[in-house]
Design a protein around this motif. Structure first.
Motif, short mmCIF file in Angstrom:
data_model
loop_
_atom_site.label_atom_id
_atom_site.label_comp_id
_atom_site.label_asym_id
_atom_site.label_seq_id
_atom_site.Cartn_x
_atom_site.Cartn_y
_atom_site.Cartn_z
N GLU B 169 0.90 -1.30 0.07
CA GLU B 169 -0.12 -0.03 0.02
C GLU B 169 0.64 1.21 0.20
OE1 GLU B 169 1.62 0.11 2.91
OE2 GLU B 169 0.20 1.62 3.36
N LEU B 170 0.39 2.36 0.31
CA LEU B 170 1.07 3.64 0.04
C LEU B 170 2.31 3.78 0.68
CD1 LEU B 170 1.21 6.54 -0.64
CD2 LEU B 170 -0.28 7.23 0.93
N LEU B 185 13.78 11.66 1.02
CA LEU B 185 13.16 12.96 1.45
C LEU B 185 11.95 13.25 0.58
CD1 LEU B 185 12.96 15.87 2.68
CD2 LEU B 185 14.25 16.81 0.89
N LEU B 186 11.98 13.04 -0.65
CA LEU B 186 11.04 13.07 -1.53
C LEU B 186 9.81 11.99 -1.29
CD1 LEU B 186 9.47 14.38 -4.17
CD2 LEU B 186 10.72 12.68 -5.43
N VAL B 190 6.15 12.45 0.07
CA VAL B 190 4.87 12.38 -0.72
C VAL B 190 3.83 11.25 0.27
CG1 VAL B 190 4.04 10.65 -2.52
CG2 VAL B 190 5.90 12.33 -2.94
N ALA B 191 4.40 10.56 0.97
CA ALA B 191 3.70 9.54 1.67
C ALA B 191 3.11 10.35 3.01
CB ALA B 191 4.41 8.54 2.45
N GLY B 194 0.59 12.27 1.31
CA GLY B 194 -0.74 11.29 0.54
C GLY B 194 -1.78 11.14 1.56
N TYR B 195 -1.34 10.81 2.91
CA TYR B 195 -2.39 10.38 3.93
C TYR B 195 -3.28 11.83 4.24
CZ TYR B 195 -0.75 5.73 4.42
OH TYR B 195 -0.25 4.57 4.41
N TYR B 196 -2.34 12.79 4.31
CA TYR B 196 -3.15 14.15 4.55
C TYR B 196 -4.21 14.61 3.66
CZ TYR B 196 -4.20 18.97 5.57
OH TYR B 196 -5.08 20.24 5.78
#
Lengths: 289, 224
Positions: B169-170, B185-186, B190-191, B194-196
């Motif tokens: 998953e993510l 870092l990138l 993103v993760a 992503g959740y936010y």
């Protein structure tokens, strides 16, 4: 000869019809004379605290009874027991000639089950101090919910009746308003219409004007007055509105310490109270006005 | 060249991870809501065996670790001959765990409905179930929605646990991408966002919309 026999037969037939008619009338008279509501040796306790003590009270058909008394005297409990919101500890409550709190089983009186309660309770309607309208429903929806799901009316039938009742309480222009959009007096009038929509024989009013602004009391009392004169309703009312009790009721009961300390026609009870505590209560209440 | 290829693969895997997280969140939310509602109602039933079952259910799913529960479904049940796919375990493992909390929200909200509403329902002779469906539940749902919003956001973030039962998953995809490209870092940024974004763009608006729907009559609004 045969004509005579036929004549005799006709006569006896007529006689038996007459007998049946008489029986019917007697039955109606019996029903009319038996009280609409009867409290028979009813006691209510919370733990060791006795709220009502051996209450015996008969209320006749179409009689309007006001209950007055100091707070904690058990007057609201009387209504709540009748509405089956409180269980009683002793005694039996009768409504319309049959036991409400009990039922007959194998010739014995046993505590009523839910089905029996629901059937007899259907004869009683109640209006509360704090309205208890359903906040997520409009005035009209408040008045059709139970008639549809309990009485089994069609939506159209229920809405027509509800509209009539809302009209009677002077709110035909507010039927699509939610309770929050109504004033206290309007809410209480919707609550009265909602209770009436269930076609009760007995209406209970529990301090229905106590939560209202003073200038809204009149509109609610007017509706109750109208009900009393235009409908065949037995009415039982806990109130602090002494003037209204005096003018409206057939009988006033003064409760004190879990008992009826004194009762009688309003003229007598207000004009010439016999009990010392009644005198004190009335002078205190009338002085405050 | 090599690096670009890795980046391309990683982004594709990441997109797949996002979709998997979304699907599992949606499906297990449904499980949590449906079971939470049922168990919450059972928990306040008049019949004691039902009530007792409700208590046991809530105690088990709320009282023990979500990851350990998921391990049980995935690694222990096969010992007894019940083999479930990772997807089934993910959706029901998370959903049932969260439904334990949800059931308590349902119970509390129903018991929190004003007593006067119960009394009016009795005075109008409404059958218990009708009163529950038409009077108490609509008011209780309105009261419990904000708490459900929190719970579902929490559920979303818990879905990263299904990494342990082989689903990418993510979070897992981000970690793999970061490992492959060295750009921690990138990919962890993103993760993180992503959740936010999922919570903010999906769960919060849904709950707000429901709140508005169930607030008819509770908030003074302009006359239509």
């Amino acid at each position: 000869m045969s004509e005579t026999i036929v004549g005799l037969e006709n006569l006896t037939k007529r006689c038996s019809v007459l007998e049946e008619l008489k029986l019917g009338i007697a039955r109606t008279e019996k029903v009319m004379s038996e009280p609409m509501v009867r409290f028979e040796n009813v006691a209510k306790r919370y733990g060791t605290l006795s709220v009502l003590d051996e209450l015996n009270l008969d209320i006749a058909r179409n009689e309007k009874v006001c209950i007055i008394g100091p707070s904690g005297s058990g007057k609201t409990t009387v209504l709540r027991m009748l509405m089956t919101l409180e269980r009683i500890n002793e005694g039996v409550i009768w409504v319309d000639g049959e036991p409400l709190t009990h039922m007959r089983k194998n010739g014995q009186m046993v505590p009523a089950n839910e089905r029996h309660l629901r059937r007899v309770r259907g004869k009683i309607g109640m209006v509360f101090q704090h309205f208890n309208l359903f906040p997520h429903m409009t005035a009209l929806q408040n008045c059709v919910e139970a008639p549809i799901s309990v009485l089994g009316l069609s939506r159209q039938e229920a809405e027509t009746r509800a509209a009539e009742l809302l009209d009677m309480v002077g709110l035909s222009d507010k039927k699509n308003h939610f309770p929050i959009q109504l004033s206290g007096g309007q809410k209480q009038r919707v609550a009265i219409a909602r209770a009436l929509a269930m076609r009760p024989k007995v209406m209970l009013f529990d301090e229905v004007t106590s939560a209202l602004d003073p200038e809204l009391v009149g509109e609610v009392l007017n509706v109750i007055r109208k009900l009393g004169t235009e409908h065949d309703l037995t009415m039982l009312m806990v109130t602090h509105q002494m003037a209204f009790a005096k003018e409206f009721s057939d009988r006033v009961c003064f409760f004190y310490g879990g008992k009826i300390a004194e009762q009688g026609p309003p003229d007598q009870l207000f004009g010439d109270p016999q009990h010392e505590r009644t005198r004190q209560f009335l002078s205190a209440v009338l002085e405050a006005r | 060249m090599m690096n670009e290829l890795a980046l391309g693969f990683s982004v594709a895997a990441l997109a797949k991870g996002v979709i998997i997280t979304l699907v599992v969140t949606l499906a297990s939310s449904l499980v949590a809501i449906v079971l939470g509602l049922i168990v919450g109602l059972i928990r306040i039933s008049l019949l004691w065996p039902l009530r007792w079952f409700g208590v046991a259910y809530i105690e088990f799913f709320r009282g023990t670790s979500m990851l350990v529960q998921v391990y049980w479904w995935f690694f222990v049940l096969p010992i007894f001959g019940v083999a479930l796919s990772p997807w089934t375990v993910a959706i029901f493992g998370i959903g049932m765990n969260v439904s334990g909390y949800g059931a308590e929200l349902v119970r509390a909200a129903i018991q929190g409905v004003d007593r006067g509403q119960y009394e009016a329902s009795i005075a109008l002779n409404l059958p218990r179930l009708t009163a529950m469906r038409r009077i108490f539940l609509p008011q209780a749902i309105r009261a419990m929605l904000p708490a459900w919003g929190n719970l579902l956001i929490d559920l979303l973030k818990s879905t990263s646990l299904i990494f342990f039962i082989t689903i990418t998953e993510l979070t897992t995809a981000s970690k793999l991408a970061a490992d492959a490209t060295g750009n921690y870092l990138l990919f962890f940024a993103v993760a993180l966002f992503g959740y936010y974004v999922i919570a903010r763009a999906l769960i919060t608006p849904l709950v707000r919309w429901l709140e508005r729907r169930f607030s008819r009559g509770f908030v003074r609004e302009a006359q239509a």
